[in-house]
Scaffold this motif. Structure first.
Motif, mmCIF file in Angstrom:
data_model
loop_
_atom_site.group_PDB
_atom_site.id
_atom_site.type_symbol
_atom_site.label_atom_id
_atom_site.label_comp_id
_atom_site.label_asym_id
_atom_site.label_seq_id
_atom_site.Cartn_x
_atom_site.Cartn_y
_atom_site.Cartn_z
ATOM 1 N N MET A 112 0.776 -1.233 0.059
ATOM 2 C CA MET A 112 0.012 -0.023 -0.174
ATOM 3 C C MET A 112 0.665 1.237 0.095
ATOM 4 O O MET A 112 0.442 2.371 -0.610
ATOM 5 C CB MET A 112 -0.759 0.056 1.231
ATOM 6 N N ASN A 113 2.075 1.272 0.663
ATOM 7 C CA ASN A 113 2.829 2.235 0.761
ATOM 8 C C ASN A 113 3.413 2.586 -0.778
ATOM 9 O O ASN A 113 3.591 3.812 -1.052
ATOM 10 C CB ASN A 113 4.112 1.957 1.851
ATOM 11 N N ILE A 114 3.806 1.513 -1.480
ATOM 12 C CA ILE A 114 4.364 1.772 -2.684
ATOM 13 C C ILE A 114 2.968 2.599 -3.639
ATOM 14 O O ILE A 114 3.695 3.419 -4.568
ATOM 15 C CB ILE A 114 4.569 0.552 -3.520
ATOM 16 N N ILE A 115 1.837 2.049 -3.375
ATOM 17 C CA ILE A 115 0.711 2.784 -4.194
ATOM 18 C C ILE A 115 0.649 4.294 -3.999
ATOM 19 O O ILE A 115 0.294 5.054 -4.786
ATOM 20 C CB ILE A 115 -0.377 1.890 -3.986
ATOM 21 N N LYS A 116 0.759 4.320 -2.658
ATOM 22 C CA LYS A 116 0.765 5.864 -2.315
ATOM 23 C C LYS A 116 1.837 6.760 -2.947
ATOM 24 O O LYS A 116 1.741 7.940 -3.227
ATOM 25 C CB LYS A 116 0.691 5.958 -0.867
ATOM 26 N N LYS A 117 3.107 5.965 -2.625
ATOM 27 C CA LYS A 117 4.330 6.806 -3.144
ATOM 28 C C LYS A 117 4.348 6.859 -4.610
ATOM 29 O O LYS A 117 4.749 7.836 -5.216
ATOM 30 C CB LYS A 117 5.369 6.495 -2.377
ATOM 31 N N GLY A 118 4.042 5.661 -5.118
ATOM 32 C CA GLY A 118 4.227 5.784 -6.531
ATOM 33 C C GLY A 118 5.696 5.021 -6.842
ATOM 34 O O GLY A 118 6.611 4.678 -5.935
ATOM 35 N N LEU A 119 6.024 4.803 -8.097
ATOM 36 C CA LEU A 119 7.301 4.182 -8.538
ATOM 37 C C LEU A 119 8.233 5.276 -9.430
ATOM 38 O O LEU A 119 7.504 5.812 -10.026
ATOM 39 C CB LEU A 119 7.153 3.223 -9.624
ATOM 40 N N THR A 120 9.435 5.285 -8.643
ATOM 41 C CA THR A 120 10.312 6.426 -9.517
ATOM 42 C C THR A 120 10.811 5.764 -10.823
ATOM 43 O O THR A 120 10.333 4.497 -11.304
ATOM 44 C CB THR A 120 11.559 6.782 -8.721
ATOM 45 N N GLY A 121 11.424 6.430 -11.872
ATOM 46 C CA GLY A 121 12.037 5.798 -12.927
ATOM 47 C C GLY A 121 13.078 4.703 -12.502
ATOM 48 O O GLY A 121 12.981 3.827 -13.266
ATOM 49 N N PHE A 122 13.798 5.023 -11.346
ATOM 50 C CA PHE A 122 14.626 3.910 -11.172
ATOM 51 C C PHE A 122 14.182 2.783 -10.920
ATOM 52 O O PHE A 122 14.513 1.556 -10.973
ATOM 53 C CB PHE A 122 15.682 4.103 -10.198
ATOM 54 N N ASP A 123 13.013 2.795 -10.216
ATOM 55 C CA ASP A 123 12.125 1.610 -9.753
ATOM 56 C C ASP A 123 11.465 0.760 -10.984
ATOM 57 O O ASP A 123 11.651 -0.456 -11.046
ATOM 58 C CB ASP A 123 10.912 2.056 -8.931
ATOM 59 N N LEU A 124 11.094 1.779 -12.043
ATOM 60 C CA LEU A 124 10.753 1.015 -13.098
ATOM 61 C C LEU A 124 11.577 0.304 -13.991
ATOM 62 O O LEU A 124 11.662 -0.735 -14.448
ATOM 63 C CB LEU A 124 9.995 2.199 -14.233
ATOM 64 N N LYS A 125 12.976 0.809 -14.001
ATOM 65 C CA LYS A 125 14.110 0.355 -14.495
ATOM 66 C C LYS A 125 14.443 -1.172 -13.834
ATOM 67 O O LYS A 125 14.863 -1.923 -14.328
ATOM 68 C CB LYS A 125 15.326 1.229 -14.431
ATOM 69 N N TYR A 126 14.627 -1.042 -12.583
ATOM 70 C CA TYR A 126 14.755 -2.325 -11.954
ATOM 71 C C TYR A 126 13.862 -3.631 -12.256
ATOM 72 O O TYR A 126 14.098 -4.378 -12.300
ATOM 73 C CB TYR A 126 15.053 -2.095 -10.464
ATOM 74 N N LEU A 127 12.521 -2.954 -12.110
ATOM 75 C CA LEU A 127 11.255 -3.876 -12.541
ATOM 76 C C LEU A 127 11.809 -4.369 -14.211
ATOM 77 O O LEU A 127 11.816 -5.870 -14.312
ATOM 78 C CB LEU A 127 10.106 -3.317 -12.388
ATOM 79 N N ALA A 128 11.890 -3.532 -14.949
ATOM 80 C CA ALA A 128 12.296 -4.033 -16.318
ATOM 81 C C ALA A 128 13.423 -4.965 -16.224
ATOM 82 O O ALA A 128 13.383 -5.797 -17.024
ATOM 83 C CB ALA A 128 12.534 -2.638 -17.093
ATOM 84 N N LEU A 129 14.484 -4.625 -15.455
ATOM 85 C CA LEU A 129 15.522 -5.428 -15.501
ATOM 86 C C LEU A 129 15.427 -6.870 -15.029
ATOM 87 O O LEU A 129 15.753 -7.846 -15.700
ATOM 88 C CB LEU A 129 16.503 -4.962 -14.621
ATOM 89 N N ILE A 130 14.455 -7.144 -13.959
ATOM 90 C CA ILE A 130 14.102 -8.345 -13.633
ATOM 91 C C ILE A 130 13.349 -9.107 -14.478
ATOM 92 O O ILE A 130 13.794 -10.195 -14.955
ATOM 93 C CB ILE A 130 13.456 -7.991 -12.093
ATOM 94 N N PHE A 131 12.503 -8.303 -15.213
ATOM 95 C CA PHE A 131 11.797 -9.271 -16.444
ATOM 96 C C PHE A 131 12.351 -9.450 -17.587
ATOM 97 O O PHE A 131 12.347 -10.505 -18.080
ATOM 98 C CB PHE A 131 10.382 -8.294 -16.802
ATOM 99 N N MET A 132 13.376 -8.655 -17.674
ATOM 100 C CA MET A 132 14.495 -8.677 -19.084
ATOM 101 C C MET A 132 15.166 -10.197 -18.704
ATOM 102 O O MET A 132 15.177 -10.994 -19.605
ATOM 103 C CB MET A 132 15.230 -7.344 -19.217
ATOM 104 N N VAL A 133 15.721 -10.292 -17.544
ATOM 105 C CA VAL A 133 16.666 -11.440 -17.314
ATOM 106 C C VAL A 133 15.775 -12.665 -17.190
ATOM 107 O O VAL A 133 16.116 -13.761 -17.814
ATOM 108 C CB VAL A 133 17.140 -11.261 -15.792
ATOM 109 N N MET A 134 14.605 -12.724 -16.672
ATOM 110 C CA MET A 134 13.708 -13.734 -16.998
ATOM 111 C C MET A 134 13.539 -14.220 -18.024
ATOM 112 O O MET A 134 13.486 -15.141 -18.708
ATOM 113 C CB MET A 134 12.257 -13.662 -16.161
ATOM 114 N N ASP A 135 13.275 -13.255 -19.089
ATOM 115 C CA ASP A 135 13.061 -13.521 -20.654
ATOM 116 C C ASP A 135 14.128 -14.059 -21.203
ATOM 117 O O ASP A 135 14.144 -14.973 -22.119
ATOM 118 C CB ASP A 135 12.352 -12.203 -21.313
ATOM 119 N N HIS A 136 15.364 -13.390 -20.903
ATOM 120 C CA HIS A 136 16.711 -14.043 -21.540
ATOM 121 C C HIS A 136 17.057 -15.318 -21.022
ATOM 122 O O HIS A 136 17.680 -16.100 -21.643
ATOM 123 C CB HIS A 136 17.670 -13.106 -21.123
#
Length: 286
Positions: free
Chosen positions: A1-25
């Motif tokens: 819930m705290n994440i939803i209130k504060k939102g995700l930063t640009g770096f948060d999105l990049k780290y999430l994308a990185l995790i998804f990318m590694v899974m894909d690769h």
């Protein structure tokens, strides 16, 4: 819930994308083992849209666009030359089944960057350089395809193709010849850029989501693929990238804290480490 209130930063999105990318690769490099479940690749569909979203944000907010471009372009050239090498002088480094890494997302981003900068120059009334920067990367591939590649292939001019491919894989990437992104990334990036001018962030994100669905389901219809569960979930599952908008909607517009250089180093490093491991496993298990 705290994440939803504060939102995700640009770096948060990049780290999430990185995790998804590694899974894909992991699925990409080790699919031959039959041990990596398909849902690794499903999750991986979220990586490219998130990185593209962050790329567009970076284009608007970076303090030094020249430096931003050169970092992307330099790594794209190096990885492109390595890929070219696999087709030529590094053929001995191919995996036993002939597989080689064709990861060229940064080449796609480099082309998109030039086009976007051209649009910015046009908006600043620098028409000559602006129009050139927009038209050249978009049109050149089709001109070269008709004037160089097809005639050279028909005439069997291997030397001409060798040098043309070397240039294409390095300093002058052509969007229609990039398997990892290419034309699709260029078009989606232009749409995201246009939508980014909207004041309502949610409309921008939903618009991008609609584009993803239209493009992918439209391609299924174009290639006369039936909308069966098997096709949608096991063959034409690129549409799953639409789920990336969930994280985009949580973006709070802030850069956040993180090491920007990490992503530039991590991308090529993890590609070649995973590739090396796949060669080792393939050799041991065959």
């Amino acid at each position: 819930m705290n994440i939803i209130k504060k939102g995700l930063t640009g770096f948060d999105l990049k780290y999430l994308a990185l995790i998804f990318m590694v899974m894909d690769h992991i699925h990409y490099f080790f699919e031959f083992t039959g041990k990596v479940p398909i849902w690794f690749s499903w999750a991986g569909r979220l990586a490219a849209p998130l990185f593209l979203f962050c790329f567009i944000e970076g284009f608007f907010h970076t303090h030094d666009r020249k430096k931003y471009f050169l970092k992307i372009y330099a790594i794209a050239v190096i990885m492109g030359l390595i890929q070219f090498g696999f087709y030529n002088v590094l053929s001995f480094a191919k995996r036993g089944d002939g597989f080689i890494p064709e990861n060229a997302m940064l080449s796609s981003f480099a082309i998109l960057f030039v086009v976007l900068q051209g649009i910015e120059w046009i908006k600043s009334k620098k028409y000559f350089i602006g129009i050139t920067a927009v038209v050249f990367p978009i049109v050149l591939p089709y001109i070269l395809e008709l004037a160089l590649y097809q005639p050279a292939m028909s005439a069997g001019k291997s030397t001409t193709l060798f040098f043309a491919n070397m240039i294409n894989f390095s300093v002058l990437p052509l969007h229609i010849r990039i398997n990892d992104g290419g034309t699709a990334t260029l078009l989606e990036g232009l749409v995201l850029y246009a939508l980014s001018h909207l004041k309502n962030k949610n409309i921008r994100v939903y618009g991008y989501g609609a584009l993803i669905l239209l493009r992918n389901f439209g391609l299924m219809m174009l290639f006369h693929m039936s909308f069966t569960v098997e096709n949608i979930f096991f063959y034409a599952y690129e549409w799953m990238s639409v789920f990336s908008i969930i994280f985009m909607l949580l973006y709070n517009g802030k850069r956040g804290r993180g090491n920007g250089k990490f992503f530039y180093y991590f991308y090529p490093l993890h590609v070649y480490v995973l590739y090396g491991l796949s060669i080792l496993i393939y050799t041991v298990t065959r």
